[in-house]
Design an enzyme around this catalytic site. Structure first.
Site, short mmCIF file in Angstrom:
data_model
loop_
_atom_site.label_atom_id
_atom_site.label_comp_id
_atom_site.label_asym_id
_atom_site.label_seq_id
_atom_site.Cartn_x
_atom_site.Cartn_y
_atom_site.Cartn_z
N SER A 169 87.39 -20.43 11.35
CA SER A 169 88.90 -20.81 11.41
C SER A 169 90.06 -19.76 11.52
O SER A 169 90.34 -19.44 11.38
CB SER A 169 88.98 -21.46 9.95
OG SER A 169 90.02 -21.93 9.87
N GLY A 170 90.35 -20.94 12.57
CA GLY A 170 91.72 -19.84 13.40
C GLY A 170 93.45 -19.60 11.71
O GLY A 170 93.39 -18.63 11.59
N LEU A 171 93.22 -21.11 11.34
CA LEU A 171 93.51 -21.25 9.61
C LEU A 171 93.82 -20.24 8.98
O LEU A 171 94.66 -19.08 8.13
CB LEU A 171 94.00 -22.60 9.53
CG LEU A 171 95.25 -23.09 8.18
CD1 LEU A 171 96.28 -22.20 8.79
CD2 LEU A 171 94.59 -24.54 8.04
N ASP B 283 99.16 -19.70 11.78
CA ASP B 283 98.51 -20.08 12.51
C ASP B 283 99.70 -20.65 13.68
O ASP B 283 99.25 -21.35 14.09
CB ASP B 283 98.29 -21.35 12.05
CG ASP B 283 96.58 -21.62 12.80
OD1 ASP B 283 96.23 -20.95 13.12
OD2 ASP B 283 95.81 -22.39 12.21
N ASP C 92 87.02 -20.66 16.28
CA ASP C 92 88.29 -21.12 16.84
C ASP C 92 88.98 -20.27 17.58
O ASP C 92 90.19 -19.29 17.62
CB ASP C 92 89.06 -21.40 15.72
CG ASP C 92 90.14 -21.90 15.82
OD1 ASP C 92 90.73 -22.58 17.00
OD2 ASP C 92 91.14 -22.46 14.51
N ASP D 186 91.70 -21.39 19.49
CA ASP D 186 92.84 -21.60 19.85
C ASP D 186 92.53 -22.27 21.31
O ASP D 186 91.88 -22.86 21.57
CB ASP D 186 93.67 -20.62 19.63
CG ASP D 186 93.79 -20.36 17.94
OD1 ASP D 186 93.63 -20.76 17.05
OD2 ASP D 186 94.68 -19.34 17.94
N GLU E 286 91.40 -25.35 21.96
CA GLU E 286 91.94 -26.71 21.51
C GLU E 286 92.74 -27.34 22.65
O GLU E 286 93.59 -25.74 23.67
CB GLU E 286 92.58 -26.75 20.89
CG GLU E 286 93.86 -26.07 20.50
CD GLU E 286 94.28 -25.22 19.39
OE1 GLU E 286 93.30 -24.81 18.32
OE2 GLU E 286 94.93 -25.03 18.50
N LYS F 31 99.84 -21.37 20.13
CA LYS F 31 99.89 -22.94 19.71
C LYS F 31 100.10 -22.89 17.95
O LYS F 31 100.94 -21.49 17.65
CB LYS F 31 97.92 -23.20 19.01
CG LYS F 31 97.49 -22.13 18.69
CD LYS F 31 97.21 -22.10 16.97
CE LYS F 31 96.88 -22.68 16.54
NZ LYS F 31 95.54 -22.93 16.04
N ASN G 286 99.22 -25.00 14.38
CA ASN G 286 98.43 -25.33 13.93
C ASN G 286 98.45 -27.26 14.04
O ASN G 286 99.44 -27.89 13.55
CB ASN G 286 98.04 -25.16 11.77
CG ASN G 286 97.03 -25.69 11.28
OD1 ASN G 286 97.11 -26.90 11.01
ND2 ASN G 286 95.56 -25.34 11.29
N SER G 287 97.35 -28.23 13.55
CA SER G 287 97.89 -29.71 14.29
C SER G 287 97.96 -29.95 12.97
O SER G 287 98.74 -31.31 13.45
CB SER G 287 95.63 -29.98 14.37
OG SER G 287 95.10 -28.78 15.30
N ARG H 80 88.37 -28.65 22.37
CA ARG H 80 88.80 -29.09 21.42
C ARG H 80 90.01 -30.56 22.23
O ARG H 80 90.78 -30.40 22.64
CB ARG H 80 89.29 -29.03 20.24
CG ARG H 80 90.40 -29.11 19.57
CD ARG H 80 90.31 -28.37 18.52
NE ARG H 80 91.78 -28.76 17.53
CZ ARG H 80 92.24 -28.00 15.71
NH1 ARG H 80 90.84 -26.96 15.82
NH2 ARG H 80 93.75 -28.02 15.97
N HIS I 123 89.95 -34.46 17.17
CA HIS I 123 90.29 -33.83 15.98
C HIS I 123 91.67 -35.37 15.39
O HIS I 123 92.19 -36.02 16.56
CB HIS I 123 91.18 -32.12 16.14
CG HIS I 123 91.21 -31.56 14.64
ND1 HIS I 123 91.12 -32.13 13.39
CD2 HIS I 123 92.69 -30.96 14.57
CE1 HIS I 123 91.44 -31.29 12.92
NE2 HIS I 123 92.42 -30.85 13.20
C1 SPV Z 1 91.76 -24.02 11.58
O1 SPV Z 1 90.28 -24.02 11.28
O2 SPV Z 1 92.21 -23.02 11.87
C2 SPV Z 1 91.61 -25.13 12.89
C3 SPV Z 1 90.96 -26.76 12.09
O3 SPV Z 1 91.75 -25.04 14.12
S1 SPV Z 1 92.58 -27.09 11.69
O4 SPV Z 1 93.48 -26.54 10.36
O5 SPV Z 1 92.49 -28.41 11.27
O6 SPV Z 1 93.66 -27.13 12.83
MG MG Z 2 92.60 -23.71 14.48
#
Ligand code: SPV
Ligand code: MG
Length: 539
Positions: A44-46, A56, A83, A85, A112, A118, A120-121, A157, A188
């Site tokens: 996971s990027g986050l 992130d 991930d 990004d 994505e 980017k 975070n969503s 994504r 997502h």
């Molecule tokens: C991550 O885990 O970094 C994701 C999922 O991209 S989210 O945090 O839901 O965007």
């Molecule tokens: Mg991410």
């Protein structure tokens, strides 16, 4: 042979069952995911950015992320979906990313359709601009064209729901990305219910595998995803978040207490860290390649021959060392503690109901005259084990791990542990009371303490006593030789059969041998008496 990671990930995505990827953010968490039984890992990027203390927002460079996933990949045998990004740039950056990921045995990347850098969503999602569809399709194509392994997976994504563009835009994008060569699409949603996902799946049908990340709609039963024919669910950040909570709790306790005693038994033991690091493999390799490095084992001798009559019917069928404390026999707790500390050469002297003490990998000595003899007769049975570094312990005591750790770390040829609170158990009249070269002081005093006298006796009111021996001692090679010599000499004494370890220690003192004392305050217990049992539940 283990299947290639790329094949494994492809199988996950194409499986007709609902599959799961679990988040990890470094080598350790990746290993934990694999051990738990998951078939694949979401890098996971986050979580990776949070774990290195940045946002992130592509604050960590893509090569820094690459280093993290390389450790994760090396530590595991299951596939990693990274991930990626936005692919860290345009189609050209994407091509290089795919090459570098393949070199590190990463099985796939998810990109994505947002713009670099980017966000975070779940932060300001609806203000986030989306990538141009054609441009993003070019990125997918470029990635697919540059992969060497046919089964390396690229997942596209779609962020259209996140940015507030709705179902139509989401479908258009998913369809375009699939046609551009994506192996799966990740749809997502940041809604607390899975409505957007349900609407998408109704229209999408079976065109290609669909991956989801139900972080926000976490209360949805997994059966719903199965019924929707989702391919893969990503549990996206739960190890990072659980580690975070655990660390906050632990740090608060340590800060408050200015001590680590209270947390020791609530955190992973050090040996668990070594196990996860696969220290065992190194040990085996050392045997193969570094023949001289075999370490000398520490001996531990546990005296567990007596019944414990004072405990009445509880010890009718078992010796007191086998009494269960929180569901585990007392002596087994001691064995666990020794094993955890790497002490594996263990001898137990059994007597009463000896057949009930039967743990594997232990050297047993049976004192068949346990009822008419005392501790030194028992110890003498294991006299050949008193050599090198050695621990001698009563089998009916419990103490905290740090007591053993302190004992092991203390230098001195013979070291014993003494509780300064000698009158702790007012209901016990006779015990191993000691006097020492100096009393315990609350002031910080590092000067060594030596045993001056020790006796199993009644405490006389007003008598000068510095504490109570808890029943465990450690010796080095020199100390063990002295103990063995003293034991051998005492064995000719007419009263030998009634002698206790305290007599042995007194004999050593009389010979001028220095016995070092470690003072503790509580954190141990011996089980002599029915009144001791309620206290034991804390151990
Ligand atoms: C991550 O885990 O970094 C994701 C999922 O991209 S989210 O945090 O839901 O965007
Ligand atoms: Mg991410």
């Amino acid at each position: 042979m283990v299947d290639k990671k790329t094949n494994q990930l492809k199988n996950i995505l194409q499986s007709s069952n609902l599959e799961f990827l679990m988040e990890a953010h470094n080598g350790l968490s990746a290993k934990i995911v694999e051990e738990a039984g998951f078939k694949g890992i979401w890098a996971s990027g986050l979580s990776m950015s949070a774990s290195i203390g940045v946002r992130d927002n592509n604050e960590a460079s893509w090569t820094q992320i690459l280093e993290i996933v390389e450790f994760m990949s090396d530590a595991t045998t299951i596939p990693i979906l990274i991930d990626g990004d936005t692919g860290y740039g345009n189609f050209n950056n994407m091509r290089r990313l795919v090459k570098k990921l393949e070199q590190r045995n990463i099985a796939g990347v998810c990109i994505e359709d947002k713009l670099f850098p980017k966000t975070n969503s779940f932060i300001r999602g609806d203000q986030q601009p989306l990538a141009d569809i054609e441009e993003f399709c070019g990125k997918i194509k470029a990635g697919k064209d540059s992969q060497c392994d046919d089964n390396f997976c690229i997942i596209a994504r779609v962020e259209a729901f996140i940015a507030g563009w709705g179902l139509h835009e989401t479908l258009e994008r998913a369809s375009a990305y699939y046609k551009a060569g994506a192996d799966a699409v990740l749809i997502h949603s940041k809604k607390s219910r899975p409505d957007e996902i349900i609407a998408f799946m109704k229209e999408w049908g079976n065109r290609c595998p669909v991956v989801i990340v139900p972080t926000k709609y976490y209360s949805t039963p997994t059966q719903v995803f199965k019924d929707l024919k989702i391919s893969t669910v990503i549990w996206a950040n739960h190890l990072m978040r659980s580690a975070l909570s655990a660390m906050q709790k632990t740090v608060a306790k340590i800060y408050e207490a200015q001590s680590i005693i209270e947390v020791e038994d609530t955190i992973a033991p050090i040996v668990e860290v070594f196990r996860l690091q696969n220290d065992h493999e190194l040990q085996e390799a050392e045997k193969l390649y570094l023949k001289s490095s075999e370490t000398k084992g520490i001996q531990a001798i546990i005296l567990a021959a007596s019944r414990g009559l004072e405990l009445g019917e509880l010890t009718e069928n078992i010796p007191k060392a086998m009494l269960k404390i929180n569901d585990k026999p007392l002596i087994e707790k001691m064995l666990d503690m020794f094993y955890e500390r790497g002490i594996k050469n263990i001898s137990i002297i059994r007597g009463y109901k000896k057949e009930t003490i039967n743990f594997p990998n232990i050297a047993y000595f049976d004192s068949d005259n346990y009822a008419s003899t005392d501790e030194l007769v028992s110890l003498n049975l294991a006299k050949d084990k008193i050599k090198g570094n050695c621990i001698i312990s009563y089998g009916d005591i419990l103490y905290r791990k740090h007591v053993l750790n302190d004992l092991m770390e203390e230098d001195g040829d013979i070291v014993i542990v003494v509780d300064t609170n000698a009158q702790r158990r007012t209901y016990v009249t006779r015990s191993d009371f000691v006097t020492c070269s100096r009393p315990y002081t609350k002031e910080y005093d590092e000067s060594p303490v030596f045993l001056q006298s020790i006796e199993f006796k009644e405490l006389i009111p007003g008598e000068k006593i510095d504490g109570e021996w808890i029943g465990v001692m450690k010796s080095t090679e020199i100390g063990s030789e002295a103990i063995a010599a003293s034991l051998s000499a005492l064995s000719n004494h007419p009263e030998f059969k009634n002698m206790k370890i305290t007599d042995l220690l007194s004999d050593l003192i009389a010979k001028g041998i220095k016995i070092k004392v470690i003072y503790i305050n509580g954190h141990w217990l011996d089980i002599d008496n029915l009144k001791d049992l309620p206290l034991s539940s804390k151990y």
